[in-house]
Design an enzyme around this catalytic site. Structure first.
Site, PDB file in Angstrom:
ATOM      1  N   LYS A  52       0.821  -1.223   0.000  1.00  0.00           N
ATOM      2  CA  LYS A  52       0.000   0.000   0.000  1.00  0.00           C
ATOM      3  C   LYS A  52       0.849   1.264   0.000  1.00  0.00           C
ATOM      4  O   LYS A  52       0.368   2.351  -0.264  1.00  0.00           O
ATOM      5  CB  LYS A  52      -0.948   0.010   1.198  1.00  0.00           C
ATOM      6  CG  LYS A  52      -0.285   0.129   2.561  1.00  0.00           C
ATOM      7  CD  LYS A  52      -1.332  -0.031   3.648  1.00  0.00           C
ATOM      8  CE  LYS A  52      -0.752  -0.064   5.046  1.00  0.00           C
ATOM      9  NZ  LYS A  52      -0.237   1.179   5.560  1.00  0.00           N
ATOM     10  N   GLY A 105       9.129  -1.480   2.990  1.00  0.00           N
ATOM     11  CA  GLY A 105       8.488  -1.528   4.295  1.00  0.00           C
ATOM     12  C   GLY A 105       9.148  -0.650   5.341  1.00  0.00           C
ATOM     13  O   GLY A 105       9.798   0.356   5.030  1.00  0.00           O
ATOM     14  N   CYS A 117      11.656  -1.366   7.343  1.00  0.00           N
ATOM     15  CA  CYS A 117      13.120  -1.468   7.352  1.00  0.00           C
ATOM     16  C   CYS A 117      13.778  -0.415   6.459  1.00  0.00           C
ATOM     17  O   CYS A 117      14.630   0.352   6.900  1.00  0.00           O
ATOM     18  CB  CYS A 117      13.501  -2.875   6.913  1.00  0.00           C
ATOM     19  SG  CYS A 117      15.249  -3.090   6.632  1.00  0.00           S
ATOM     20  N   HIS A 123      45.504 -10.665  10.290  1.00  0.00           N
ATOM     21  CA  HIS A 123      46.169  -9.769  11.248  1.00  0.00           C
ATOM     22  C   HIS A 123      46.667  -8.534  10.535  1.00  0.00           C
ATOM     23  O   HIS A 123      47.239  -8.660   9.459  1.00  0.00           O
ATOM     24  CB  HIS A 123      47.355 -10.483  11.899  1.00  0.00           C
ATOM     25  CG  HIS A 123      48.147  -9.576  12.785  1.00  0.00           C
ATOM     26  ND1 HIS A 123      47.759  -9.270  14.066  1.00  0.00           N
ATOM     27  CD2 HIS A 123      49.300  -8.886  12.557  1.00  0.00           C
ATOM     28  CE1 HIS A 123      48.639  -8.441  14.599  1.00  0.00           C
ATOM     29  NE2 HIS A 123      49.582  -8.186  13.705  1.00  0.00           N
TER      30      HIS A 123
HETATM   31  C1  LIG Z   1      14.000   2.598  13.903  1.00  0.00           C
HETATM   32  C2  LIG Z   1      14.066   1.128  13.576  1.00  0.00           C
HETATM   33  C3  LIG Z   1      15.290   0.523  13.404  1.00  0.00           C
HETATM   34  C4  LIG Z   1      15.365  -0.828  13.095  1.00  0.00           C
HETATM   35  N1  LIG Z   1      16.598  -1.385  12.931  1.00  0.00           N
HETATM   36  C5  LIG Z   1      16.693  -2.687  12.615  1.00  0.00           C
HETATM   37  C6  LIG Z   1      17.968  -3.274  12.363  1.00  0.00           C
HETATM   38  O1  LIG Z   1      18.999  -2.617  12.469  1.00  0.00           O
HETATM   39  N2  LIG Z   1      18.012  -4.576  12.009  1.00  0.00           N
HETATM   40  C7  LIG Z   1      16.879  -5.342  11.903  1.00  0.00           C
HETATM   41  O2  LIG Z   1      16.974  -6.512  11.570  1.00  0.00           O
HETATM   42  N3  LIG Z   1      15.659  -4.810  12.126  1.00  0.00           N
HETATM   43  C8  LIG Z   1      15.545  -3.511  12.472  1.00  0.00           C
HETATM   44  N4  LIG Z   1      14.301  -2.960  12.660  1.00  0.00           N
HETATM   45  C9  LIG Z   1      13.120  -3.842  12.564  1.00  0.00           C
HETATM   46  C10 LIG Z   1      12.739  -4.078  11.097  1.00  0.00           C
HETATM   47  O3  LIG Z   1      12.510  -2.846  10.468  1.00  0.00           O
HETATM   48  C11 LIG Z   1      11.505  -4.967  11.041  1.00  0.00           C
HETATM   49  O4  LIG Z   1      11.749  -6.154  11.766  1.00  0.00           O
HETATM   50  C12 LIG Z   1      11.155  -5.333   9.601  1.00  0.00           C
HETATM   51  O5  LIG Z   1      10.935  -4.186   8.821  1.00  0.00           O
HETATM   52  C13 LIG Z   1       9.918  -6.226   9.571  1.00  0.00           C
HETATM   53  O6  LIG Z   1       9.657  -6.581   8.248  1.00  0.00           O
HETATM   54  P1  LIG Z   1       8.195  -7.006   7.773  1.00  0.00           P
HETATM   55  O7  LIG Z   1       8.304  -7.295   6.326  1.00  0.00           O
HETATM   56  O8  LIG Z   1       7.648  -8.033   8.660  1.00  0.00           O
HETATM   57  O9  LIG Z   1       7.281  -5.717   8.018  1.00  0.00           O
HETATM   58  P2  LIG Z   1       7.406  -4.198   7.578  1.00  0.00           P
HETATM   59  O10 LIG Z   1       8.800  -3.843   7.268  1.00  0.00           O
HETATM   60  O11 LIG Z   1       6.691  -3.432   8.618  1.00  0.00           O
HETATM   61  O12 LIG Z   1       6.614  -4.139   6.193  1.00  0.00           O
HETATM   62  C14 LIG Z   1       5.245  -4.378   6.127  1.00  0.00           C
HETATM   63  C15 LIG Z   1       4.718  -3.724   4.862  1.00  0.00           C
HETATM   64  O13 LIG Z   1       3.375  -4.138   4.661  1.00  0.00           O
HETATM   65  C16 LIG Z   1       2.619  -3.043   4.181  1.00  0.00           C
HETATM   66  N5  LIG Z   1       1.214  -3.343   4.484  1.00  0.00           N
HETATM   67  C17 LIG Z   1       0.648  -3.497   5.712  1.00  0.00           C
HETATM   68  N6  LIG Z   1      -0.648  -3.865   5.579  1.00  0.00           N
HETATM   69  C18 LIG Z   1      -0.895  -3.938   4.250  1.00  0.00           C
HETATM   70  C19 LIG Z   1      -2.035  -4.287   3.499  1.00  0.00           C
HETATM   71  N7  LIG Z   1      -3.165  -4.693   4.083  1.00  0.00           N
HETATM   72  N8  LIG Z   1      -1.958  -4.221   2.153  1.00  0.00           N
HETATM   73  C20 LIG Z   1      -0.795  -3.828   1.535  1.00  0.00           C
HETATM   74  N9  LIG Z   1       0.320  -3.516   2.202  1.00  0.00           N
HETATM   75  C21 LIG Z   1       0.278  -3.582   3.556  1.00  0.00           C
HETATM   76  C22 LIG Z   1       3.191  -1.856   4.924  1.00  0.00           C
HETATM   77  O14 LIG Z   1       2.934  -0.663   4.219  1.00  0.00           O
HETATM   78  C23 LIG Z   1       4.682  -2.209   4.938  1.00  0.00           C
HETATM   79  O15 LIG Z   1       5.352  -1.678   3.821  1.00  0.00           O
HETATM   80  C24 LIG Z   1      14.183  -1.609  12.954  1.00  0.00           C
HETATM   81  C25 LIG Z   1      12.938  -0.995  13.115  1.00  0.00           C
HETATM   82  C26 LIG Z   1      12.866   0.358  13.414  1.00  0.00           C
HETATM   83  C27 LIG Z   1      11.523   0.999  13.585  1.00  0.00           C
END
Ligand SMILES: Cc1cc2nc3c(=O)[nH]c(=O)nc-3n(C[C@H](O)[C@H](O)[C@H](O)COP(=O)(O)OP(=O)(O)OC[C@H]3O[C@@H](n4cnc5c(N)ncnc54)[C@H](O)[C@@H]3O)c2cc1C
Length: 466
Positions: free
Chosen positions: A35, A40, A42, A445
């Protein structure tokens, strides 16, 4: 556009886009519904922008200490608007890269909100106002998570979550970070190094509560050197905005701190809000997580869920691992479930922290008799060359009946660039290698990674440096 696919993925974050690309590389016909921007949390509001800010903080630190290296650079000043622009450039490049990979692998991207209904049908309310209805032999739910909020701290003005902080183009002079977990500590470290007065307010008795105690102590000591005020065991009650755009945060019995920005960093909640799920067997638990088995299968046959949407470590690379698991499972390849107790963890604050496997206390609580070895960066030549000597490497191994160290259980590191050094330790833990086997490996090293080699070598009963 087609309307039937082998795999339909909802959510284009690390879990979703990696599932789509990995699936397409295995020959599947894939649809990806997102969307917002691909990448996402990350890429757009998490790992990548936060690390870009941390790198600016590192450059500032280097310039501040340039004199130690014989470079006369004058006093550094921060142009955070330029930092923001640079970070946006990195994000845009990476998001564009995912879009290009989707195109190359013929993943059909649907820009809109996807909701799942019976018969593995995904209805998409497209961002352009139209709608689409697509079906999949398999569906992967990867809708991720959003920041948790706390009462009396609604977003707006000085009150921010990670989403808003990452859009700042000035460094606030005084910052309160509510929550001393990994994300909170990364922001605290960034802003302190950029010259802000930072206060961490943490409800638990310690910051970074999940960490091996010895490692948390190093971070705490280092943060205090940066003049970060750490208030633990305190709950925030509310805040009183002032006329200049800042606010006074009230906490504990009657304490307060006046700041220009508040970063609410108290964790993230799963985001199943727009997934529909009516008429499906997908179960969402009382905390909002989609329930899955060890293969990420939901209660609806052929529907999987991965990433922050399920109750597993909220890490991008865990989402990647789960996405690979799902694609292999739906292809009938009998994959091994993800071993969540051995995944790599990394915190990119200064100093950095990285680990895989249990800490000393955790290993003992799990019933292991352990041998522990701990070596400081202080005596490592590369660390001295870098001028970054705080921290150590700690290895926890099973004790053999004869008292010697056996299988490596946990590798924990705190100090310079440890997030880049963990991979050797991660392999040792996951290969269930013994100390003697790992001690055979030669480290270059001079290098920081020699310290891991030294630590393991010392566990064989012989060593160079104690
Ligand atoms: C500040 C911060 C720093 C971080 N640093 C790290 C790090 O250094 N290393 C690490 O491993 N992790 C880190 N994380 C965590 C990491 O960002 C998340 O674990 C990861 O993004 C999760 O991935 P995901 O695909 O599950 O979800 P998300 O990345 O949240 O993506 C989900 C996507 O689904 C979309 N979506 C939701 N519902 C719908 C729908 N119904 N229809 C269409 N699209 C939809 C959203 O728009 C989003 O783009 C960090 C998080 C934050 C907030």
């Amino acid at each position: 556009m087609s309307d039937h696919f082998d795999l339909v993925v909802i959510g284009g974050g690390p879990g979703g886009y990696s599932g789509a690309l990995y699936g397409a590389s295995a020959g599947l016909k894939v649809a990806l519904v997102e969307k917002d921007a691909l990448g996402g949390t990350c890429l757009n509001r998490g790992c990548i922008p936060a690390k870009a800010f941390l790198e600016t903080a590192a450059v500032k630190r280097h310039v501040d200490h340039a004199d130690d290296f014989g470079i006369d650079s004058g006093k550094a000043s921060v142009n955070f608007a330029r930092t923001q622009e640079r970070k946006q450039g990195i994000v845009a490049g990476l998001v564009g890269g995912i879009a290009a990979m989707c195109k190359q692998r013929k993943v059909e991207v649907f820009n809109g909100v996807g909701s799942l209904s019976a018969g593995k049908t995904v209805n998409v309310a497209m961002n352009d106002g139209s709608s689409a209805s697509i079906t999949g032999d398999f569906v992967m739910l990867a809708s991720g998570s959003v920041p948790r909020l706390i009462p009396n701290f609604e977003r707006g003005g000085p009150i921010m979550t990670s989403d808003e902080v990452l859009d700042l183009d000035v460094v606030p002079a005084r910052v309160a970070v509510i929550g001393g977990g990994a994300i909170g500590c990364e922001f605290a470290s960034t802003f302190a190094d950029l010259g802000a007065e930072v206060t961490i307010l943490e409800g638990l008795p310690k910051i970074l509560p999940g960490l091996d105690k010895d490692m948390a102590k190093v971070v705490e000591r280092s943060f205090k050197k940066k003049k970060i005020a750490i208030r633990t065991g305190v709950m925030v009650n509310g805040h009183t905005p002032n006329a200049s755009g800042g606010t006074t945060v009230h906490y504990g019995d009657s304490e307060s701190v006046e700041v220009d920005a508040v970063v609410v960093s108290v964790g993230r909640r799963p985001y199943a809000d727009q997934l529909g799920l009516d008429g499906t067997g997908v179960v969402v638990d009382e905390r909002g997580f989609v329930q899955v088995d060890e293969y990420c299968r939901t209660g609806e046959t052929g529907v999987y869920a991965v990433g922050d949407l399920i109750n597993t470590p909220q890490l991008a690379h865990v989402g990647y691992a789960e996405a690979i698991l799902v694609v292999k499972d739906l292809l009938g390849e009998s994959p091994m479930p993800v071993m969540y107790d051995r995944v790599p963890w990394a915190i990119y604050s200064h100093p950095e922290v990285a680990w895989a496997g249990p800490g000393e206390q955790e290993a003992k609580e799990a019933g292991h008799d352990v041998v522990v070895s701990k070596h400081p960066f202080k005596f490592n030549s590369r660390a001295q060359i870098l001028g970054e000597t705080e921290g150590f490497v700690k290895v926890i191994a099973k004790k053999r009946p004869d008292g010697t160290a056996g299988q490596v259980l946990g590798v924990h590191m705190v100090g310079p660039w440890v997030t880049e050094q963990l991979s050797g330790g991660y392999l040792a833990v996951n290969w269930e290698a013994s100390v003697d086997e790992i001690a055979e490996f030669i480290q270059p090293h001079p290098s920081l990674s020699e310290l891991f080699g030294e630590t393991v070598l010392a566990m064989t009963g012989r060593s160079f440096n104690g």
